[in-house]
Motif scaffolding. Structure first.
Motif, PDB file in Angstrom:
ATOM      1  N   GLU A   1      40.952 -18.885 -15.765  1.00  0.00           N
ATOM      2  CA  GLU A   1      39.649 -18.993 -16.579  1.00  0.00           C
ATOM      3  C   GLU A   1      39.675 -17.941 -17.598  1.00  0.00           C
ATOM      4  N   ILE A   2      40.393 -16.972 -17.447  1.00  0.00           N
ATOM      5  CA  ILE A   2      40.344 -15.916 -18.472  1.00  0.00           C
ATOM      6  C   ILE A   2      41.608 -15.419 -18.889  1.00  0.00           C
ATOM      7  N   ASN A   3      41.429 -14.957 -20.242  1.00  0.00           N
ATOM      8  CA  ASN A   3      42.679 -14.496 -21.076  1.00  0.00           C
ATOM      9  C   ASN A   3      42.786 -13.043 -20.471  1.00  0.00           C
ATOM     10  N   THR A   4      43.699 -12.838 -19.585  1.00  0.00           N
ATOM     11  CA  THR A   4      43.891 -11.543 -18.906  1.00  0.00           C
ATOM     12  C   THR A   4      44.197 -10.340 -19.743  1.00  0.00           C
TER      13      THR A   4
ATOM     14  N   VAL B   1      35.927 -17.271 -27.871  1.00  0.00           N
ATOM     15  CA  VAL B   1      37.353 -18.018 -27.767  1.00  0.00           C
ATOM     16  C   VAL B   1      38.470 -17.100 -27.165  1.00  0.00           C
ATOM     17  N   SER B   2      38.627 -15.977 -27.660  1.00  0.00           N
ATOM     18  CA  SER B   2      39.631 -14.978 -27.232  1.00  0.00           C
ATOM     19  C   SER B   2      39.555 -14.792 -25.620  1.00  0.00           C
ATOM     20  N   ALA B   3      38.400 -14.563 -25.188  1.00  0.00           N
ATOM     21  CA  ALA B   3      38.280 -13.991 -23.926  1.00  0.00           C
ATOM     22  C   ALA B   3      38.545 -14.985 -22.710  1.00  0.00           C
ATOM     23  N   LEU B   4      38.041 -16.399 -23.188  1.00  0.00           N
ATOM     24  CA  LEU B   4      38.221 -17.570 -22.172  1.00  0.00           C
ATOM     25  C   LEU B   4      39.228 -18.258 -22.184  1.00  0.00           C
ATOM     26  N   ASN B   5      39.938 -18.694 -21.459  1.00  0.00           N
ATOM     27  CA  ASN B   5      41.128 -19.565 -21.403  1.00  0.00           C
ATOM     28  C   ASN B   5      40.893 -20.801 -21.415  1.00  0.00           C
TER      29      ASN B   5
ATOM     30  N   ASP C   1      41.779  -7.497 -20.342  1.00  0.00           N
ATOM     31  CA  ASP C   1      42.279  -5.958 -19.830  1.00  0.00           C
ATOM     32  C   ASP C   1      42.279  -4.910 -21.113  1.00  0.00           C
ATOM     33  N   SER C   2      42.708  -5.494 -22.288  1.00  0.00           N
ATOM     34  CA  SER C   2      42.798  -4.688 -23.352  1.00  0.00           C
ATOM     35  C   SER C   2      41.361  -4.363 -24.076  1.00  0.00           C
ATOM     36  N   ASN C   3      40.510  -5.060 -23.724  1.00  0.00           N
ATOM     37  CA  ASN C   3      39.041  -4.978 -24.270  1.00  0.00           C
ATOM     38  C   ASN C   3      38.322  -4.378 -23.291  1.00  0.00           C
ATOM     39  N   GLY C   4      38.639  -4.196 -21.974  1.00  0.00           N
ATOM     40  CA  GLY C   4      37.589  -3.459 -20.932  1.00  0.00           C
ATOM     41  C   GLY C   4      36.346  -4.619 -20.721  1.00  0.00           C
ATOM     42  N   ILE C   5      36.802  -5.860 -20.595  1.00  0.00           N
ATOM     43  CA  ILE C   5      35.470  -6.874 -20.404  1.00  0.00           C
ATOM     44  C   ILE C   5      35.305  -7.119 -18.953  1.00  0.00           C
ATOM     45  N   HIS C   6      34.272  -6.910 -18.338  1.00  0.00           N
ATOM     46  CA  HIS C   6      33.976  -7.078 -17.098  1.00  0.00           C
ATOM     47  C   HIS C   6      34.192  -8.663 -16.706  1.00  0.00           C
ATOM     48  N   VAL C   7      34.565  -8.802 -15.201  1.00  0.00           N
ATOM     49  CA  VAL C   7      34.872 -10.401 -14.801  1.00  0.00           C
ATOM     50  C   VAL C   7      33.979 -10.216 -13.721  1.00  0.00           C
ATOM     51  N   VAL C   8      32.886 -10.941 -13.513  1.00  0.00           N
ATOM     52  CA  VAL C   8      32.073 -11.069 -12.113  1.00  0.00           C
ATOM     53  C   VAL C   8      31.778 -12.477 -11.880  1.00  0.00           C
TER      54      VAL C   8
END
Length: 330
Positions: free
Chosen positions: A54-57, A161-165, A61-68
């Motif tokens: 589901e995520i664009n890893t 758009v960028s964070a989600l796959n 990772d490069s933007n420090g986004i939480h995944v919960v």
């Protein structure tokens, strides 16, 4: 209905823990509860989703986004400081679960009071002029439930758009530009500009039919201690956020100047159970050693990186770099 103030906390791991704690401890037979929260940039994964898919890893990772991972089903959503989230915690009386209209109607009314012509569309989305501004999901357990939703007020749509796959099928059928055009921020439709804090207050006062009618429920020090413990045990836990993903297979291939490499992994419970590396490259050494090193490792970038640190990847795989190999397997 009581309003629970989350004290401006923007950590999604804490906010989701508050929601679960209220669900499990409040006397919902007697009263309903309303929670608002605004999260730092984060992706909130549906309970039954495969996080890795589901995520664009790279972007995450490069933007420090939480995944919960959350308790409710449905799809992955992107939250940031321009996104207001609401949650109604109440009793599951047999007529409420899957009845999204019951919980979205007062929100729609609040938006219409601001001049935003919102309406419930399909199963669980709020739309304005054909564009999505809100998604909703529900969770029920032991006669209790919550119905929660997002309100995209001033969200960074490019980040969504960028964070989600976005699935290949969606890209092929509708295109990324179309995806951007199908969502909207509520701020676009306001006659007078306001901040997200002012928007939060306006929605709150409308839901209670006047500022003077808002009833507040104060969490005790003991409540906060329990919430932080729950946050640590569940929402800050890799096993919950990633390991709960269903069993899946990964197949990544790429043709490099040195030759083609095809990697296949079987992932179960968030751990790599089986690895096979194929290709027509010219390498020195047995790739089975790399396969063995990756087996049993958490399927996350940092763990995979550490697992192959002792290997001279360019030598084994015909000249590709360690970073290129990491991108291939994750």
């Amino acid at each position: 209905m009581y309003f629970v103030d989350n004290k401006g906390i923007t950590d999604p791991r804490i906010n989701l823990a508050i929601e679960e704690y209220l669900l499990n401890t409040m006397d919902v037979e007697k009263d309903s509860f309303l929670l608002f929260y605004i999260n730092e940039p984060s992706i909130i994964i549906g309970k039954n989703q495969n996080t890795a898919e589901e995520i664009n890893t790279d972007y995450v990772d490069s933007n420090g986004i939480h995944v919960v991972r959350r308790l409710s089903g449905g799809g992955a959503v992107y939250h940031d400081l321009g996104n207001l989230n609401y949650s109604f915690i109440t009793t599951d009386d047999g007529n409420s679960f899957r009845n999204f209209r019951k919980f979205t109607e007062p929100v729609v009314k609040a938006l219409q009071n601001l001049g935003v012509n919102a309406e419930l569309s399909g199963r669980n989305d709020l739309m304005v002029e054909g564009r999505k501004i809100s998604g909703n999901a529900q969770f029920s357990t032991r006669g209790r439930m919550f119905s929660h939703g997002t309100l995209m007020f001033d969200t960074e749509v490019e980040a969504v758009v960028s964070a989600l796959n976005v699935s290949k099928e969606k890209i092929e059928s509708k295109g990324i530009k179309s995806i951007r055009s199908r969502v909207a921020n509520i701020s676009e439709f306001l006659k007078e500009p306001m901040t997200v804090t002012e928007f939060r207050s306006a929605i709150l006062h409308s839901l209670f039919e006047g500022e003077e009618n808002v009833k507040y429920w104060e969490l005790t020090d003991e409540d906060w201690a329990n919430i932080r413990e729950l946050s640590k045990k569940r929402y800050g836990n890799w096993d919950w956020n990633y390991g709960k993903s269903p069993k899946f297979n990964v197949k990544h291939s790429h043709r490099f100047p040195v030759g083609g490499i095809d990697v296949r992994l079987q992932v179960e419970g968030g751990l790599v159970k089986e690895v096979n590396i194929y290709g027509d490259f010219f390498g020195v050494g047995d790739v089975a050693e790399i396969e063995k090193a990756i087996t049993g490792i958490k399927y996350e970038r940092a763990s995979l990186d550490e697992a192959i640190t002792g290997f001279d990847i360019p030598t084994y795989l015909g000249g590709i770099t360690k970073e290129e190999f990491l991108k291939l397997i994750y």
